[in-house]
Design a protein around this motif. Sequence first.
Motif, short mmCIF file in Angstrom:
data_model
loop_
_atom_site.label_atom_id
_atom_site.label_comp_id
_atom_site.label_asym_id
_atom_site.label_seq_id
_atom_site.Cartn_x
_atom_site.Cartn_y
_atom_site.Cartn_z
N GLU A 114 1.57 5.70 -4.37
CA GLU A 114 0.57 5.80 -5.42
C GLU A 114 1.00 6.77 -6.52
OE1 GLU A 114 -3.19 4.99 -2.35
OE2 GLU A 114 -3.05 6.89 -3.45
N GLU A 145 -10.87 -0.60 -4.80
CA GLU A 145 -9.52 -1.10 -5.05
C GLU A 145 -9.67 -2.32 -5.95
OE1 GLU A 145 -7.04 0.13 -0.99
OE2 GLU A 145 -7.69 -1.95 -1.29
N ALA A 159 -14.75 3.94 -1.95
CA ALA A 159 -13.49 3.73 -2.66
C ALA A 159 -13.47 2.32 -3.23
CB ALA A 159 -12.31 3.94 -1.72
N ILE A 203 -7.16 2.42 -8.09
CA ILE A 203 -7.87 2.97 -6.93
C ILE A 203 -8.78 4.10 -7.39
CG2 ILE A 203 -7.58 4.01 -4.65
CD1 ILE A 203 -4.57 2.97 -4.90
N HIS A 211 -11.41 6.79 -5.55
CA HIS A 211 -12.12 7.41 -4.42
C HIS A 211 -13.19 8.35 -4.98
CE1 HIS A 211 -9.51 6.15 -1.02
NE2 HIS A 211 -8.57 6.14 -1.94
N ARG A 241 0.85 -1.18 0.00
CA ARG A 241 0.00 0.00 0.00
C ARG A 241 0.89 1.24 0.00
NH1 ARG A 241 -2.61 -3.60 -1.11
NH2 ARG A 241 -4.72 -4.18 -0.45
#
Length: 289
Positions: A124, A189, A187, A140, A142, A121
Amino acid sequence: MEGDIGEQGRCTTCTYAEDFSNYWTAVMYFRHENGSYKRVPQYANAQLGYSGQDDRSINGGMTIYYTQKDFDTNGDQHITAFQPGFRMTVGSPTTTTLAEAQAYPGYAGLRYTCLETILTRGSETPEFPVKPCAAGIMAIHHFPNCWDGKNLDSPNHQDHMYSTVKGGFRDAGACPASHPVRMPQIAYETMWNTTGFADMWPKNGSQPFVWSFMDGKGYGTHADYVFGWKGDSLQRAMNDTCMFSNCGSPGMQGILETQSVADMNKCAVQSTVTEDTEGWLDELPGYGK
């Protein structure tokens, strides 16, 4: 699909058996040096593992989060659940440059992670990773979580919402007067297993992955959401202090009803696609002459 899809659905692939929402994002393809394409498979997020169940048996690779404040606490602000008929999108397939991406209101929430392991994680980037990733690529999305309090949708599926996302799972900023209602922070993933293409990386070092709408940079990444939780189930969860699997997971009592992986995997929609989408393709689906 129109109306209350939570009441129209007959099964769900979600852990929470009351969640009949629709979650969508584009498909990722690998573009070979010879010009052919192959669909990148998904795999299950390691975060989906539950006691007594094998998360590797889960079909698909998208994890959906509904957070109220951040990844550590719900905070003390009232969160208003979405209503039947609500829908929204985030991102735009017409975004082709970094400058355009940076000008987009939800820019900070649209990212990629080059996975060194399934648990990687952070680190990004706003574009596709530029090197082979040992455990694949996580996309990803959001979504904005400030609502105008009036419209369940808008012509571009975005104007009824306002983004104060700061990136990651950090607490979003305060909602403006134009969109004063705080809603759940959604969100996605999505785990893309790019490992099978590591030995095919182009000799010139160019980035070989593309979205199904022919975006090879990654700036056009986008996603759709259509609310479909049954009854007041999502509002119950937002009113509770539970977080993630503590809201209920198979074998555990919780505020939400859950189902087993076997039941999740039984749910499927019959394909209506007439094009070949598997194997090596001469062109992306939908781009045929």
